[in-house]
Design an enzyme around this catalytic site. Structure first.
Site, PDB file in Angstrom:
ATOM      1  N   ALA A 133       0.818  -1.211   0.000  1.00 59.27           N
ATOM      2  CA  ALA A 133       0.000   0.000   0.000  1.00 59.27           C
ATOM      3  C   ALA A 133       0.857   1.268   0.000  1.00 59.27           C
ATOM      4  O   ALA A 133       0.357   2.360   0.258  1.00 59.27           O
ATOM      5  CB  ALA A 133      -0.930  -0.011   1.208  1.00 59.27           C
ATOM      6  N   ASN A 151       1.731  -2.273   8.237  1.00 57.67           N
ATOM      7  CA  ASN A 151       2.758  -3.078   7.559  1.00 57.67           C
ATOM      8  C   ASN A 151       3.597  -2.204   6.637  1.00 57.67           C
ATOM      9  O   ASN A 151       4.767  -2.478   6.402  1.00 57.67           O
ATOM     10  CB  ASN A 151       2.097  -4.200   6.762  1.00 57.67           C
ATOM     11  CG  ASN A 151       1.510  -5.255   7.673  1.00 57.67           C
ATOM     12  OD1 ASN A 151       2.237  -5.959   8.340  1.00 57.67           O
ATOM     13  ND2 ASN A 151       0.197  -5.314   7.737  1.00 57.67           N
ATOM     14  N   HIS A 171      -0.251   8.252   3.387  1.00 56.25           N
ATOM     15  CA  HIS A 171       1.111   8.113   3.901  1.00 56.25           C
ATOM     16  C   HIS A 171       1.993   9.154   3.223  1.00 56.25           C
ATOM     17  O   HIS A 171       1.981   9.262   1.986  1.00 56.25           O
ATOM     18  CB  HIS A 171       1.674   6.727   3.592  1.00 56.25           C
ATOM     19  CG  HIS A 171       0.801   5.594   4.051  1.00 56.25           C
ATOM     20  ND1 HIS A 171       0.609   5.283   5.373  1.00 56.25           N
ATOM     21  CD2 HIS A 171       0.051   4.699   3.365  1.00 56.25           C
ATOM     22  CE1 HIS A 171      -0.197   4.238   5.475  1.00 56.25           C
ATOM     23  NE2 HIS A 171      -0.547   3.875   4.261  1.00 56.25           N
TER      24      HIS A 171
HETATM   25  N1  LIG Z   1       2.155  -4.707   3.196  1.00 52.93           N
HETATM   26  C1  LIG Z   1       1.124  -3.902   2.934  1.00 52.93           C
HETATM   27  O1  LIG Z   1       1.282  -2.873   2.278  1.00 52.93           O
HETATM   28  C2  LIG Z   1      -0.227  -4.266   3.418  1.00 52.93           C
HETATM   29  C3  LIG Z   1      -0.420  -5.370   4.189  1.00 52.93           C
HETATM   30  N2  LIG Z   1      -1.678  -5.725   4.610  1.00 52.93           N
HETATM   31  C4  LIG Z   1      -1.800  -6.939   5.401  1.00 52.93           C
HETATM   32  O2  LIG Z   1      -2.150  -8.000   4.523  1.00 52.93           O
HETATM   33  C5  LIG Z   1      -2.934  -8.975   5.217  1.00 52.93           C
HETATM   34  C6  LIG Z   1      -4.184  -9.275   4.392  1.00 52.93           C
HETATM   35  O3  LIG Z   1      -4.961  -8.092   4.291  1.00 52.93           O
HETATM   36  P1  LIG Z   1      -6.527  -8.185   3.962  1.00 52.93           P
HETATM   37  O4  LIG Z   1      -6.758  -9.074   2.807  1.00 52.93           O
HETATM   38  O5  LIG Z   1      -7.036  -6.806   3.936  1.00 52.93           O
HETATM   39  O6  LIG Z   1      -7.052  -8.890   5.296  1.00 52.93           O
HETATM   40  P2  LIG Z   1      -8.469  -9.583   5.515  1.00 52.93           P
HETATM   41  O7  LIG Z   1      -8.711  -9.566   6.980  1.00 52.93           O
HETATM   42  O8  LIG Z   1      -9.490  -8.999   4.599  1.00 52.93           O
HETATM   43  O9  LIG Z   1      -8.199 -11.083   5.020  1.00 52.93           O
HETATM   44  C7  LIG Z   1      -7.456 -12.019   5.747  1.00 52.93           C
HETATM   45  C8  LIG Z   1      -8.041 -13.370   5.405  1.00 52.93           C
HETATM   46  O10 LIG Z   1      -7.279 -14.395   6.035  1.00 52.93           O
HETATM   47  C9  LIG Z   1      -8.216 -15.390   6.443  1.00 52.93           C
HETATM   48  N3  LIG Z   1      -7.692 -16.297   7.452  1.00 52.93           N
HETATM   49  C10 LIG Z   1      -7.775 -16.211   8.816  1.00 52.93           C
HETATM   50  N4  LIG Z   1      -7.214 -17.292   9.396  1.00 52.93           N
HETATM   51  C11 LIG Z   1      -6.810 -18.106   8.373  1.00 52.93           C
HETATM   52  C12 LIG Z   1      -6.225 -19.401   8.324  1.00 52.93           C
HETATM   53  N5  LIG Z   1      -5.919 -20.085   9.433  1.00 52.93           N
HETATM   54  N6  LIG Z   1      -5.961 -19.942   7.108  1.00 52.93           N
HETATM   55  C13 LIG Z   1      -6.253 -19.278   5.971  1.00 52.93           C
HETATM   56  N7  LIG Z   1      -6.839 -18.047   5.943  1.00 52.93           N
HETATM   57  C14 LIG Z   1      -7.111 -17.483   7.144  1.00 52.93           C
HETATM   58  C15 LIG Z   1      -9.391 -14.596   6.957  1.00 52.93           C
HETATM   59  O11 LIG Z   1     -10.541 -15.394   7.027  1.00 52.93           O
HETATM   60  P3  LIG Z   1     -11.713 -15.058   8.110  1.00 52.93           P
HETATM   61  O12 LIG Z   1     -12.158 -13.652   7.800  1.00 52.93           O
HETATM   62  O13 LIG Z   1     -12.725 -16.081   7.802  1.00 52.93           O
HETATM   63  O14 LIG Z   1     -11.079 -15.192   9.460  1.00 52.93           O
HETATM   64  C16 LIG Z   1      -9.489 -13.519   5.868  1.00 52.93           C
HETATM   65  O15 LIG Z   1     -10.279 -13.944   4.790  1.00 52.93           O
HETATM   66  C17 LIG Z   1      -3.217  -8.364   6.601  1.00 52.93           C
HETATM   67  O16 LIG Z   1      -2.349  -8.918   7.573  1.00 52.93           O
HETATM   68  C18 LIG Z   1      -2.916  -6.884   6.428  1.00 52.93           C
HETATM   69  O17 LIG Z   1      -2.498  -6.271   7.623  1.00 52.93           O
HETATM   70  C19 LIG Z   1      -2.771  -5.012   4.221  1.00 52.93           C
HETATM   71  C20 LIG Z   1      -2.616  -3.876   3.481  1.00 52.93           C
HETATM   72  C21 LIG Z   1      -1.335  -3.383   3.052  1.00 52.93           C
HETATM   73  O1  LIG Z   2      -0.239  -0.410   6.275  1.00 52.28           O
HETATM   74  C1  LIG Z   2      -1.145  -1.185   5.945  1.00 52.28           C
HETATM   75  O2  LIG Z   2      -1.132  -2.384   6.261  1.00 52.28           O
HETATM   76  C2  LIG Z   2      -2.277  -0.716   5.122  1.00 52.28           C
HETATM   77  C3  LIG Z   2      -2.316   0.727   4.871  1.00 52.28           C
HETATM   78  O3  LIG Z   2      -1.785   1.547   5.588  1.00 52.28           O
HETATM   79  C4  LIG Z   2      -3.041   1.175   3.709  1.00 52.28           C
HETATM   80  O4  LIG Z   2      -3.713   0.347   3.056  1.00 52.28           O
HETATM   81  O5  LIG Z   2      -2.935   2.358   3.414  1.00 52.28           O
END
Ligand SMILES: NC(=O)C1=CN([C@@H]2O[C@H](COP(=O)(O)OP(=O)(O)OC[C@H]3O[C@@H](n4cnc5c(N)ncnc54)[C@H](OP(=O)(O)O)[C@@H]3O)[C@@H](O)[C@H]2O)C=CC1
Ligand SMILES: O=C([O-])CC(=O)C(=O)O
Length: 271
Positions: free
Chosen positions: A125, A193, A223
């Site tokens: 992001a 993140n 950001h």
């Molecule tokens: N690096 C970056 O720039 C960014 C990183 N992120 C990170 O990326 C990750 C994903 O984001 P996002 O898609 O928005 O998150 P979501 O919460 O929308 O999706 C996470 C998914 O993982 C599933 N999950 C939970 N437990 C398990 C398991 N044991 N096995 C398989 N799947 C599982 C959840 O299911 P359920 O809902 O059924 O529990 C959910 O569908 C997050 O950790 C977020 O912080 C996000 C944005 C930017």
């Molecule tokens: O940092 C993250 O994980 C997500 C975030 O800030 C964004 O989507 O702007």
């Protein structure tokens, strides 16, 4: 791997990011094929999986490495090590979105090195990690980021709960955190993140400074990054449109798609 053989991609977590990745991989990306998905609740994933043109198996997190050459972690942060270990032990590639979790598990980098695997932290992001890594080839003097998020993009963060900082009813922007990327990763594991990716690209988690503001007027996660180095000084900013998950910007999945497209592209632009 023969050049005409498709690389198999596995997805861990079918939430806001995972669903977009599954659909877009199913639409087709040159040289890659969606091969398996791991979810927590198969019933919740049923519609998305059924809509795929080329059906793929639902497998466990541990099984992903058998089905895929590249695994994308887009699950809750506490699952990063469980997802990573089999993939890296098999010498394969892991794309990590919950990169904040890597700070306490840098041994995973050693595991990748030992077995010939690779961990990729995409720009996600954020923006400009190409410029930050290029600056790192010289001397970076400072890296600073200011994040402003709508209140709903920060609610529930452990740092706010532990310090009894209530933001539900704020009527004007308030600064809720000032500190290092390492501290932010602990206090805001599902929200920041991006600052860890910035830290890993540049001067590390202890020297990357961050302010976080909760802003009731905002609709986008914003950001602003300022870098000073002996090669260049630069400022960059991004205003992310949230997905169905208010913490996650739409560009996150697109960043992974862009990284995936580069794997087999005959023309590669940017570092
Ligand atoms: N690096 C970056 O720039 C960014 C990183 N992120 C990170 O990326 C990750 C994903 O984001 P996002 O898609 O928005 O998150 P979501 O919460 O929308 O999706 C996470 C998914 O993982 C599933 N999950 C939970 N437990 C398990 C398991 N044991 N096995 C398989 N799947 C599982 C959840 O299911 P359920 O809902 O059924 O529990 C959910 O569908 C997050 O950790 C977020 O912080 C996000 C944005 C930017
Ligand atoms: O940092 C993250 O994980 C997500 C975030 O800030 C964004 O989507 O702007």
């Amino acid at each position: 791997m023969p050049i005409n053989q498709e690389l198999r991609v596995g997805i861990a977590g079918l939430g806001a990011v995972g669903k977009t990745l599954a659909r877009r991989l199913d639409d087709g990306i040159f040289g890659l094929r969606l091969a398996a998905i791991a979810v927590r609740d198969p019933a919740k994933a049923a519609d998305t999986v059924a809509a795929l043109k080329r059906p793929v198996p639902l497998v466990t997190l541990a099984e992903l490495a058998e089905h895929a050459d590249i695994v994308i972690e887009c699950a809750p942060a506490h699952l990063v090590a469980e997802i990573a270990e089999p993939v890296l032990r098999a010498g394969k590639t892991l794309i990590v979105l919950s990169c904040g979790a890597l700070l306490d598990r840098m041994d995973l980098v050693d595991l990748a090195r030992e077995h010939g695997g690779q961990i990729i932290v995409p720009t996600g992001a954020l923006l400009g990690l190409d410029a930050v890594t290029a600056a790192g080839e010289g001397t970076i003097h400072s890296v600073r980021m200011i994040t402003r998020k709508p209140v709903r993009g920060l609610l529930g963060a452990p740092y706010l709960v532990d310090n009894n900082i209530r933001i539900e009813d704020v009527v004007e922007p308030i600064r809720v955190f000032s500190g290092s990327a390492r501290e932010a990763a602990k206090g805001f594991p599902a929200n920041l993140n991006v600052v860890v990716a910035l830290a890993l690209a540049g001067v590390g988690p202890d020297d990357t400074q961050l302010e976080i503001w909760a802003d009731p007027e905002l609709t986008r996660n914003t950001h602003l990054i300022e870098v000073d180095s002996d090669a260049a000084s630069f400022s960059m900013s991004i205003q992310n449109i949230p997905t169905e998950n208010p913490k996650t910007g739409r560009i996150t999945a697109q960043s992974v798609l862009a990284a995936l497209r580069k794997v087999r592209s005959p023309l590669r632009v940017g570092t």
